[in-house]
Design a protein around this motif. Structure first.
Motif, short mmCIF file in Angstrom:
data_model
loop_
_atom_site.label_atom_id
_atom_site.label_comp_id
_atom_site.label_asym_id
_atom_site.label_seq_id
_atom_site.Cartn_x
_atom_site.Cartn_y
_atom_site.Cartn_z
N SER A 1 -31.57 -5.57 -0.01
CA SER A 1 -30.21 -6.04 0.18
C SER A 1 -29.67 -5.32 1.41
O SER A 1 -29.77 -4.10 1.50
CB SER A 1 -29.37 -5.71 -1.05
OG SER A 1 -28.04 -6.13 -0.85
N LYS B 1 -26.36 -4.88 3.89
CA LYS B 1 -24.94 -5.13 4.19
C LYS B 1 -24.85 -5.32 5.69
O LYS B 1 -25.12 -4.41 6.47
CB LYS B 1 -24.05 -3.99 3.74
CG LYS B 1 -22.58 -4.30 3.96
CD LYS B 1 -21.68 -3.22 3.42
CE LYS B 1 -20.24 -3.61 3.68
NZ LYS B 1 -19.34 -2.55 3.32
N GLU C 1 -23.39 -9.77 2.69
CA GLU C 1 -24.63 -9.17 2.22
C GLU C 1 -25.76 -10.19 2.36
O GLU C 1 -25.60 -11.37 2.05
CB GLU C 1 -24.48 -8.75 0.76
CG GLU C 1 -25.64 -7.98 0.22
CD GLU C 1 -25.38 -7.47 -1.19
OE1 GLU C 1 -25.70 -6.31 -1.45
OE2 GLU C 1 -24.87 -8.24 -2.03
N LYS D 1 -29.57 -10.81 1.07
CA LYS D 1 -30.58 -10.38 0.10
C LYS D 1 -31.90 -11.05 0.47
O LYS D 1 -31.92 -12.18 0.94
CB LYS D 1 -30.18 -10.78 -1.31
CG LYS D 1 -28.94 -10.05 -1.79
CD LYS D 1 -28.61 -10.40 -3.21
CE LYS D 1 -27.38 -9.62 -3.64
NZ LYS D 1 -27.14 -9.68 -5.06
N SER D 2 -32.98 -10.34 0.22
CA SER D 2 -34.29 -10.90 0.52
C SER D 2 -34.52 -12.20 -0.23
O SER D 2 -35.20 -13.10 0.27
CB SER D 2 -35.39 -9.88 0.20
OG SER D 2 -35.28 -9.42 -1.12
#
Length: 185
Positions: free
Chosen positions: A46, A48, A54, A56-57
């Motif tokens: 994750s 920022k 954000e 996320k993978s």
């Protein structure tokens, strides 16, 4: 005598970072780790981003991408960026993206630097969690050199890990490899 030793030690570290002296500091070049990690699942992460959002993978599932640890103060990183920016524009319609992770950089000046370089792909600051997640794929378990590049295929597997600067042509070859990978079923 102590100040002379300090001066030479400081000069040696500075020259090492610029590639003018043998590297013997925390950012010394390490051999590529690709043969040891190719085919392993990319880390779950994750990030920022600088805009506060954000990434996320899991949002990258099924997409080819390259994670690049860099810094605005790193000469080889600065040399790579124009090629990366051009290639992002060229291949984004094929689902490809770079993900930049600023390695121990200055949060106050980073946005201006990225704007000047024309970076439009996701970028965030490193964290100890990110460094640990990606560092485990390095020979000694840590990211010690920048730039360090992780190439991830559509199947979420690591295709290559390179520590050190790359040319635009190098990146394009890696992108084509990632785009050509098959998604997992």
């Amino acid at each position: 005598m102590k100040s002379i030793k300090t001066f030479f030690a400081t000069a040696f570290v500075a020259l090492s970072m610029l590639g003018a002296a043998p590297a013997a500091n925390a950012f010394a070049a390490v051999p590529p780790a690709s043969s040891a990690v190719a085919g392993k699942s990319a880390p779950v992460f994750s990030l920022k981003m600088l805009d506060g959002k954000e990434l996320k993978s899991s949002q990258l599932a099924g997409r080819p991408y390259i994670v690049n640890f860099f810094a605005s103060w790193c000469p080889p990183c600065r040399e790579e960026l124009p090629g990366m920016v051009a290639l992002q524009k060229k291949y984004e319609k094929q689902g490809f993206t770079f993900v930049g992770i600023a390695f121990r950089d200055r949060p106050a000046t980073l946005p201006d630097f990225l704007w000047e370089m024309g970076v439009e792909y996701p970028v965030g600051l490193t964290t100890s969690e990110l460094e640990a997640a990606f560092g485990k794929f390095m020979p000694d378990g840590k990211i010690r050199a920048i730039p360090t590049t992780f190439v991830i295929g559509r199947d979420g597997k690591i295709l290559n890990v390179i520590s050190g600067g790359l040319t635009k042509e190098d990146f394009e070859s890696l992108i084509l490899k990632a785009i050509g990978s098959r998604p997992s079923k």
